[in-house]
Design a protein around this motif. Structure first.
Motif, mmCIF file in Angstrom:
data_model
loop_
_atom_site.group_PDB
_atom_site.id
_atom_site.type_symbol
_atom_site.label_atom_id
_atom_site.label_comp_id
_atom_site.label_asym_id
_atom_site.label_seq_id
_atom_site.Cartn_x
_atom_site.Cartn_y
_atom_site.Cartn_z
ATOM 1 N N GLY A 68 -5.445 3.594 8.603
ATOM 2 C CA GLY A 68 -5.350 2.279 9.230
ATOM 3 C C GLY A 68 -4.034 1.584 8.958
ATOM 4 N N VAL A 69 -3.576 1.628 7.707
ATOM 5 C CA VAL A 69 -2.319 0.965 7.353
ATOM 6 C C VAL A 69 -1.137 1.672 8.014
ATOM 7 N N GLY A 70 -1.127 3.011 7.998
ATOM 8 C CA GLY A 70 -0.032 3.744 8.631
ATOM 9 C C GLY A 70 0.071 3.457 10.116
ATOM 10 N N ALA A 71 -1.077 3.465 10.812
ATOM 11 C CA ALA A 71 -1.073 3.209 12.256
ATOM 12 C C ALA A 71 -0.640 1.783 12.563
ATOM 13 N N VAL A 93 0.836 -1.204 0.000
ATOM 14 C CA VAL A 93 0.000 0.000 0.000
ATOM 15 C C VAL A 93 0.870 1.253 0.000
ATOM 16 N N ILE A 94 1.900 1.270 0.847
ATOM 17 C CA ILE A 94 2.779 2.440 0.942
ATOM 18 C C ILE A 94 3.427 2.744 -0.405
ATOM 19 N N SER A 95 3.816 1.707 -1.139
ATOM 20 C CA SER A 95 4.489 1.900 -2.425
ATOM 21 C C SER A 95 3.534 2.307 -3.537
ATOM 22 N N ALA A 150 -2.663 12.343 -4.138
ATOM 23 C CA ALA A 150 -1.592 11.413 -3.777
ATOM 24 C C ALA A 150 -0.703 11.955 -2.658
ATOM 25 N N PRO A 151 -0.210 13.208 -2.725
ATOM 26 C CA PRO A 151 0.595 13.727 -1.608
ATOM 27 C C PRO A 151 -0.164 13.741 -0.287
ATOM 28 N N ALA A 152 -1.466 14.001 -0.334
ATOM 29 C CA ALA A 152 -2.255 14.014 0.899
ATOM 30 C C ALA A 152 -2.271 12.636 1.544
ATOM 31 N N GLN A 153 -2.374 11.577 0.736
ATOM 32 C CA GLN A 153 -2.379 10.222 1.284
ATOM 33 C C GLN A 153 -1.008 9.845 1.842
ATOM 34 N N VAL A 154 0.064 10.294 1.185
ATOM 35 C CA VAL A 154 1.411 10.038 1.701
ATOM 36 C C VAL A 154 1.585 10.707 3.060
ATOM 37 N N ARG A 155 1.096 11.936 3.186
ATOM 38 C CA ARG A 155 1.207 12.646 4.462
ATOM 39 C C ARG A 155 0.370 11.968 5.541
#
Length: 464
Positions: free
Chosen positions: A368-371, A267-269, A286-291
């Motif tokens: 969810g994935v980041g946490a 997901v991160i990639s 896309a940048p918003a999701q990366v942040r």
């Protein structure tokens, strides 16, 4: 402590912080994926391979960088990171700037190799600030390493802000890939070169002596009695690598890491192309999701460590760990955190499978994935030490941390294959069909991981 020493300490701490803040450059690839696909006509499989090369550059060489940090000092890792980042991103930028649409296969392979070098630089940078924090503050190593890993988690957020503010086309919202990677080459090369100067003050062998060493005197018996000797032999056999690898619970934990960390890194990639598949106009989301991924990753790391120490303090002698004031009585097992983050990640995949059809719903996936990703990486080292002891905790965690080397390419190429199959004549795949099957498979694997984590918790809840 004199003024010169204080200034030296401040400079060293600043270098540690700067190294951590700049180490997450490869996790900004989602910002670059869509522009690369559009401008160079790269397929999703090719984009995923470039991203995967960066991820895979981290895992196999961790033990080597660890030995370098131990024997030569973390400053050597920093100067190596400087060279690797300058070369990888510099050559990546140059190759992009001279390439036209429909690049040759050899040029594509060069991009893969350059991003692999960037991944190698990432793990070198990680060891530079992690070991420095541990050795500069040996009595507060848990807090020190927790803070720098949180800064590391925040790094993609910081770099994505730089990318969107200074390297974004106003009309299309796309990132100027050549310009941004050139910036990374020059700035990261400079930061880690300066960092090497600041980290030279870090001792090569900063571990404190254990109580056993300090307690030895001229009157101590030279030979242990037979019972003690037998007990030590049993402990050595239990702590051996073969004993750990024969433990069924080790493979249960390995399976959880393969599924959760592997799918999370997929997901991160690829979150950039996931957003673009549902976007009708620009690449701004896309940048918003990366942040969001970076912020949730950072916050999770900051919360999980202290919370685990408070609710489930580890049983260690004073020579092995600092007893922090916030440590309370044991109220729950640390394995509960693995269950919790596995459940959160699985819910995120179920949400993508059944609840998302526009780009505005992807925030739940990123959150969810980041946490879960940050929380799992935070809890795993102490969990491994709790399960199999602290004597070889580094070795055991090193073995476990190679699990994503299998999981990440597995889930990444699954996503790429399904996306390319659904792409049709489009340059970038459009529609939920690009990833729907992938997330349903991830959700199914996540459900199995949840059951595995519950079984692991039930078997270990009385001990850990």
């Amino acid at each position: 402590m004199g003024l010169t020493t204080k200034l030296e300490l401040v400079f060293t701490c600043a270098c540690i912080g700067a190294n951590a803040m700049c180490a997450g450059a490869i996790f900004c690839f989602p910002l670059l994926a869509a522009p690369l696909g559009v401008n160079l006509h790269l397929t999703q499989a090719q984009l995923s391979t470039i991203a995967l090369a960066g991820m895979m550059g981290q895992y196999p060489f961790g033990p080597i960088w660890g030995m370098i940090a131990d024997r030569a000092g973390p400053w050597v890792c920093s100067i190596c990171a400087s060279v690797l980042f300058a070369l990888s991103f510099g050559l990546f930028s140059h190759t992009i700037s001279i390439s036209s649409a429909d690049i040759t296969y050899n040029t594509y392979l060069l991009l893969v190799f350059y991003f692999f070098l960037a991944g190698l630089g990432t793990v070198a940078s990680y060891f530079s600030f992690m070991f420095s924090a541990f050795k500069v503050f040996p009595r507060n190593s848990g807090l020190a390493t927790g803070v720098v890993t949180a800064v590391f988690g925040f790094s993609p957020f910081f770099l994505s802000v730089v990318a969107t503010k200074y390297f974004t086309d106003v009309e299309t919202g796309a990132i100027n890939v050549a310009g941004f990677t050139k910036f990374l080459a020059t700035r990261l090369g400079l930061v880690y070169a300066i960092g090497a100067i600041g980290l030279r003050a870090v001792p090569k062998d900063g571990e404190p002596q254990t109580e056993d060493t300090e307690g030895a005197t001229e009157t101590s018996p030279l030979l242990a009695d037979n019972a003690l000797e037998q007990r030590q032999k049993r402990e050595a056999a239990r702590d051996s690598a073969s004993a750990v690898l024969c433990d069924r619970q080790f493979w249960m934990l390995t399976f959880i890491v393969i599924v959760c960390i592997g799918s999370a890194e997929m997901v991160i990639s690829n979150v950039g192309t996931i957003v673009v598949s549902l976007s009708t106009s620009t690449l701004v989301s896309a940048p918003a999701q990366v942040r969001l991924l970076s912020a949730s990753n950072t916050i999770s790391r900051l919360i999980t460590g202290p919370l685990a120490d408070y609710l489930s303090p580890m049983s260690m002698s004073s020579s092995e760990a600092v007893v922090l004031p916030l440590a309370g009585a044991r109220t729950m097992s640390r394995a509960v955190f693995v269950c919790l983050f596995t459940i959160i990640m699985t819910i995120s995949y179920l949400w993508m499978s059944f609840g998302v059809r526009t780009e505005h719903g992807i925030w739940a996936l990123s959150l969810g994935v980041g946490a879960s990703y940050g929380g799992l990486w935070t809890i795993l080292p102490s969990l491994v030490a709790s399960f199999w002891g602290t004597r070889h905790a580094g070795r055991n965690f090193g073995i476990l941390s190679n699990a994503p080397f299998l999981g990440t390419p597995l889930f990444t190429y699954l996503y790429a294959a399904i996306s390319d199959r659904s792409r049709g004549e489009e340059t970038i795949c459009q529609g939920a069909g690009c990833w729907l099957t992938t997330f349903r498979i991830c959700a199914g694997a996540g459900c199995v991981a949840v059951v595995t984590s519950i079984v692991l918790w039930r078997e270990r809840r009385a001990k850990v």
